[in-house]
Design an enzyme around this catalytic site. Sequence first.
Site, PDB file in Angstrom:
ATOM      1  N   PHE A  90       0.947  -1.262  -0.071  1.00  0.00           N
ATOM      2  CA  PHE A  90       0.106  -0.359  -0.111  1.00  0.00           C
ATOM      3  C   PHE A  90       1.112   0.962   0.156  1.00  0.00           C
ATOM      4  CE2 PHE A  90       0.711  -0.439   4.542  1.00  0.00           C
ATOM      5  CZ  PHE A  90       0.472   0.725   5.072  1.00  0.00           C
ATOM      6  N   THR A  91       2.046   1.702   0.169  1.00  0.00           N
ATOM      7  CA  THR A  91       2.670   2.549   0.710  1.00  0.00           C
ATOM      8  C   THR A  91       3.773   2.906  -0.553  1.00  0.00           C
ATOM      9  OG1 THR A  91       4.930   1.272   0.832  1.00  0.00           O
ATOM     10  CG2 THR A  91       3.938   1.751   2.687  1.00  0.00           C
TER      11      THR A  91
END
Length: 148
Positions: free
Chosen positions: A79-80
């Site tokens: 998700f980063t």
Amino acid sequence: MRAVVTRVKSASVTIEGQIHGAIDAGLLVLLGIKTEDEAEQAVKLADKICGLRVFQDDQGQMNLSLGDVGGKLLVISQFTLYGNCKKGRRPEFLSAARPETAIPLYERFILECKSRGFQVETGQFGASMQVASVNDGPVTLILDTETL
């Protein structure tokens, strides 16, 4: 969807001290999913990654695809990749899809790669993971469905 794709000689993911997935030669895919993504992006990105000609032929040119070399995939949710660092020093992740959206699309991407005949190893969505890789080249590409 956004992916960081690295050609590897080997890669593995460890969760709580245990190897969860491992491949020899192939592609390590760090996969980010944003809030607006839908199944269409999973299909499009899987098609692009599975067909990338990033492996060397006999003349040392990148002319061969994952299928040509019998390569495998290690897909890790990341998700980063949708972290926004424009303001301040701490990233915000408002563009990253919440699990109820991201998990089905992550699974769809994996299914699309498998349906093309590839062995796919994975991490575990949302888990704290340690990813190890022996990069080959190195060859690393950033793909985004907004620009494909």
